[in-house]
Design a protein around this motif. Structure first.
Motif: not given
Length: 342
Positions: A5, A8-9, A12, A65, A93, A133
């Motif tokens: 996770d 991947e964040t 992203s 983000g 995000i 996140r």
């Protein structure tokens, strides 16, 4: 810690050549900027300004983000919709600034240490549950006669690493921001030398604290002459000095370097980022992206002036700056883009 996770964040956050919008100014900092433009320094003015930013049409085309402040992450649009929901619905995000500011460092005159580690684990858990996140922690390093000291560099590096480890434990991607300030008369070579020393120390501490490099983002300064230095190098010279410095100390495992703007003009920050990508993108081990605050916000703030009637034009200016930086991440920004959409 969920390794997948986090990775991947982190990816992203800079997918499709997008970058980050830092709107994490503390209330005193935001109020100072408002005061210069005679905007009321109230919670409602801050809320309205932040609503202007996050509701900018098409913002998600260029921004992946947004970094918020503790007050901001708890705020709502005028219609009651939470800011977190607005961002989530737009596919952006949510991030959060978690340090509590740079304070005078005991025993080190003219130097600062960033505070906020006490109680950080619990605060990070709360922010994660709210929907954040990723997080950000900023350390500031000043170049002047006799400084920075090793004590200041090492103390700030250790705090950054401890913060980053706590973030990853909680499931938040840490943005590690060791900023060598632009203020001063120092030369480009001095800035390069100090930036390299700072980053080398930071990464030594990240290793020591077992931070997973693939699940973090580095937010450094560009290598620049001091603002009051008599010699100011060209855009290409800054790009070369910056990437060469980073190449010596930033591991290839770090997925992204998202530069801070640090007081540069909006156009110059875009031009310098563009030069780095134009010259180095094809062989850089990291994405070279942006995490700008003033270099995106300032033109919009000056148009808005705290007036509802100016919101649309201010949003156009904000979107224009994000588009310029998106182009810079591809190495296709040019001066002809300026003046369009403002």
């Amino acid at each position: 810690m969920n390794v997948q996770d986090l990775m991947e964040t982190a990816k992203s956050l800079v997918a499709n050549n997008k970058g980050l919008l830092a709107m994490d100014e503390s209330n005193p900092t935001c109020n100072r900027r408002f005061a210069k433009l005679s905007i009321p320094q109230t919670e409602e003015s801050r809320r309205a300004y932040r609503e202007l930013i996050i509701t900018t049409p098409s913002l998600s085309e260029y921004i992946s983000g947004v970094i918020l402040y503790d007050e901001t992450i708890r705020q709502h649009k005028k219609d009651g919709t939470s800011f977190i929901k607005v961002l989530s619905d737009a596919g952006i995000i949510t991030g959060i600034k978690v340090d509590i500011g740079a304070k005078d460092m005991a025993g080190h005159p003219r130097e600062k240490i960033t505070e906020g580690l006490d109680g950080l684990r619990d605060r990070l858990k709360e922010y994660f549950q709210m929907g954040a996140r990723f997080a950000k922690w900023r350390a500031v390093i000043t170049i002047a006669d006799g400084i920075p000291s090793r004590g200041c560099i090492e103390a700030n590096a250790q705090s950054l690493a401890r913060y980053a480890a706590l973030c990853q434990e909680t499931g938040l991607v840490p943005i590690v921001e060791p900023e060598v300030l632009m203020d001063g008369v120092h030369s480009l070579s001095q800035c390069s030398e100090i930036t390299e020393e700072v980053l080398r120390t930071v990464f030594n501490q990240l290793y020591t604290q077992r931070v997973m490099l693939e699940g973090m983002i580095l937010k450094p300064n560009m290598v620049l002459s001091g603002l009051t230095c008599s010699q100011q190098e060209s855009v290409d010279e800054v790009a070369d000095a910056t990437v060469n410095c980073l190449s010596r100390v930033v591991p290839a495992a770090v997925p992204t370097i998202a530069f801070l703007s640090g007081g540069q003009s909006a156009e110059l920050a875009s031009a310098r980022l563009n030069a780095m990508n134009f010259r180095f993108k094809s062989r850089s081990p990291w994405a070279l992206a942006f995490s700008f605050a003033r270099a995106i916000q300032q033109p919009a703030l000056e148009i808005w002036q705290g007036k509802e009637a100016n919101v649309s034009k201010a949003q156009q200016a904000l979107l224009h700056r994000t588009k310029c930086n998106w182009a810079a991440c591809q190495g296709v920004y040019n001066a002809a883009m300026e003046g369009v959409g403002t």
